[in-house]
Motif scaffolding. Structure first.
Motif, PDB file in Angstrom:
ATOM      1  N   ARG A  27       0.829  -1.215   0.000  1.00  0.00           N
ATOM      2  CA  ARG A  27       0.000   0.000   0.000  1.00  0.00           C
ATOM      3  C   ARG A  27       0.861   1.262   0.000  1.00  0.00           C
ATOM      4  N   HIS A  61     -11.966  -6.057  -3.392  1.00  0.00           N
ATOM      5  CA  HIS A  61     -10.615  -5.599  -3.077  1.00  0.00           C
ATOM      6  C   HIS A  61     -10.313  -5.867  -1.608  1.00  0.00           C
ATOM      7  N   HIS A  62      -9.071  -5.683  -1.223  1.00  0.00           N
ATOM      8  CA  HIS A  62      -8.690  -5.822   0.182  1.00  0.00           C
ATOM      9  C   HIS A  62      -9.136  -4.612   0.983  1.00  0.00           C
ATOM     10  N   GLY A  63      -8.853  -3.427   0.465  1.00  0.00           N
ATOM     11  CA  GLY A  63      -9.200  -2.187   1.148  1.00  0.00           C
ATOM     12  C   GLY A  63      -7.989  -1.311   1.400  1.00  0.00           C
ATOM     13  N   SER A  64      -6.837  -1.930   1.634  1.00  0.00           N
ATOM     14  CA  SER A  64      -5.624  -1.151   1.887  1.00  0.00           C
ATOM     15  C   SER A  64      -5.171  -0.421   0.630  1.00  0.00           C
ATOM     16  N   VAL A 104      -7.174   0.696  -1.698  1.00  0.00           N
ATOM     17  CA  VAL A 104      -8.110   1.812  -1.849  1.00  0.00           C
ATOM     18  C   VAL A 104      -7.713   2.963  -0.939  1.00  0.00           C
ATOM     19  N   GLU A 105      -7.378   2.636   0.298  1.00  0.00           N
ATOM     20  CA  GLU A 105      -6.969   3.678   1.250  1.00  0.00           C
ATOM     21  C   GLU A 105      -5.714   4.396   0.773  1.00  0.00           C
ATOM     22  N   HIS A 160     -11.435  -1.100  10.557  1.00  0.00           N
ATOM     23  CA  HIS A 160     -10.683  -0.636   9.390  1.00  0.00           C
ATOM     24  C   HIS A 160      -9.211  -0.327   9.689  1.00  0.00           C
ATOM     25  N   PHE A 176      -6.504  -1.320   7.151  1.00  0.00           N
ATOM     26  CA  PHE A 176      -6.285  -0.547   5.931  1.00  0.00           C
ATOM     27  C   PHE A 176      -5.257   0.563   6.119  1.00  0.00           C
ATOM     28  N   TRP A 220     -10.976 -11.526   2.217  1.00  0.00           N
ATOM     29  CA  TRP A 220     -11.384 -10.135   1.972  1.00  0.00           C
ATOM     30  C   TRP A 220     -12.815  -9.870   2.432  1.00  0.00           C
ATOM     31  N   HIS A 226     -13.309  -1.802   1.920  1.00  0.00           N
ATOM     32  CA  HIS A 226     -13.049  -0.433   2.363  1.00  0.00           C
ATOM     33  C   HIS A 226     -14.389   0.237   2.693  1.00  0.00           C
ATOM     34  N   SER A 265     -15.574   2.987   2.095  1.00  0.00           N
ATOM     35  CA  SER A 265     -16.138   3.838   1.044  1.00  0.00           C
ATOM     36  C   SER A 265     -16.979   3.058   0.041  1.00  0.00           C
TER      37      SER A 265
END
Length: 365
Positions: free
Chosen positions: A41, A65-68, A70-71, A230, A233, A318, A322, A324
């Motif tokens: 990330r 997605h994983h989310g990290s 995205v962050e 979270h 992330f 997963w 995220h 969002s």
């Protein structure tokens, strides 16, 4: 009861320190412009900056997605426009084209579980629409498509090295405009190395596996009490380099055999328990370097608990997107999150341990 503990993450053999460095270094580590940070990330954040993406530029990003990642994009000042994947985990070109506006500058593609997407098609598609092609090969280090390494088709390729080898950390990026090297002093990384060594011993000595089986409910209870939504992330300091032990151990672990062993392990499991494997993963496609072995269950939590009691530490893949993401707007991604599990398939598993996984699955249905 004595049970060997088999986890998703590759373990770290005790003899690693006595091995000679590999004669050949695989892509992207053999490229002059490759940069390694502590986490993938962080590599994404830095590469987004160096590639010239501007604040409020929009990235087409998969809802699954994983989310990290995205962050990292959001922290880099970018905006996300989500797209769903189909039952084969592939993007729909027509859906994507309906999402393109003047603000959209890049397309983010994930090679799930080390299985290659059609990178040639998506490279051409991005060129047609004048979009930066970002390849997420975090789970696909050593994988390739049509003889070319994944992560080399786009303007940016992301890799997570500790998903393939039992090192403390390591997130690599290769891109057309490489970021600066991380400037923060590197940590040693001894605690994560200890845990990878412990996992290796627990996979070979049932006594340790039994101890872990006894104490793991207490550990899980403690993690739940301290859980911060979270937190997984978090970007942390984006200029963090890999640990010293990662840089010293990785050359000793790199091997051309890793790719073949993972494929061999995957095919062995597939031959025995394919009926529970999601359709996109029922064939070991050419070039795939499996990160994990997927199974799909309607009652994943109960199934995982049965596996744990048999020494197999799977995970619900997963499960937390995220924040969002409007989850209900992307039904196919939601389905995969709720039902797809990941089991061990890494190169440190032996024949007996693979049989243990097969037995655990068949007797836990």
């Amino acid at each position: 009861m004595s049970l060997r503990r088999l986890a998703i993450w590759p373990t770290l053999p005790l003899n690693t320190y006595f091995r000679k460095p590999a004669d050949q270094t695989p892509f992207p580590l053999n490229q002059e412009g490759c940069r390694i940070f502590s986490l993938a990330r962080q590599a994404i954040w830095n590469a987004s900056k160096s590639m010239g993406l501007q604040e409020n530029d929009v990235i087409l990003t998969p809802a699954y997605h994983h989310g990290s990642e995205v962050e990292a994009l959001l922290q880099a000042g970018l905006k996300i426009k989500y797209y769903d994947i189909n039952e084969n985990l592939e993007p729909d070109p027509e859906e994507l084209e309906s999402l393109i506006t003047e603000e959209v500058k890049a397309f983010y593609l994930i090679h799930y579980l080390g299985f290659p997407q059609n990178a040639t098609f998506w490279k051409t598609w991005c060129e047609k629409h004048q979009l930066i092609f970002i390849e997420d090969a975090a789970q696909a280090f050593l994988a390739h498509f049509q003889g070319q390494p994944l992560g080399s088709f786009g303007q940016m390729g992301i890799f997570c090295l500790y998903k393939t080898y039992g090192i403390p950390d390591g997130g690599a990026v290769i891109c057309t405009s490489p970021p600066s090297l991380p400037q923060v002093p590197a940590k040693l990384g001894w605690w994560k190395v200890f845990k990878r060594h412990f996992n290796w011993v627990a996979a070979h000595r049932g006594e340790l596996g039994a101890i872990h089986l006894w104490v793991s409910p207490i550990i899980r209870w403690w993690k739940v009490k301290r859980y911060k939504p979270h937190a997984e992330f978090n970007l942390d300091d984006p200029n963090t380099p890999p640990t010293k032990l990662t840089l010293s151990l990785l050359p000793k672990l790199l091997s051309e055999e890793t790719f073949e062993i993972r494929r061999k392990n995957y095919q062995y499991l597939l031959d025995q328990i394919s009926e529970w494997v999601p359709m996109p993963f029922r064939k070991l496609t050419e070039g795939a370097c499996p990160f994990a072995f997927p199974v799909q269950m309607d009652n994943p939590t109960a199934f995982l608990e049965k596996l744990r009691k048999k020494g197999v530490m799977g995970l619900l893949f997963w499960i937390n997107p995220h924040p969002s993401l409007p989850v209900e707007s992307f039904p196919q991604s939601k389905k995969f999150r709720e039902k797809m599990l990941a089991l061990p398939v890494h190169q440190e598993l032996n024949q007996s341990e693979l049989d243990q996984i097969i037995h655990a699955v068949k007797t836990s249905i």
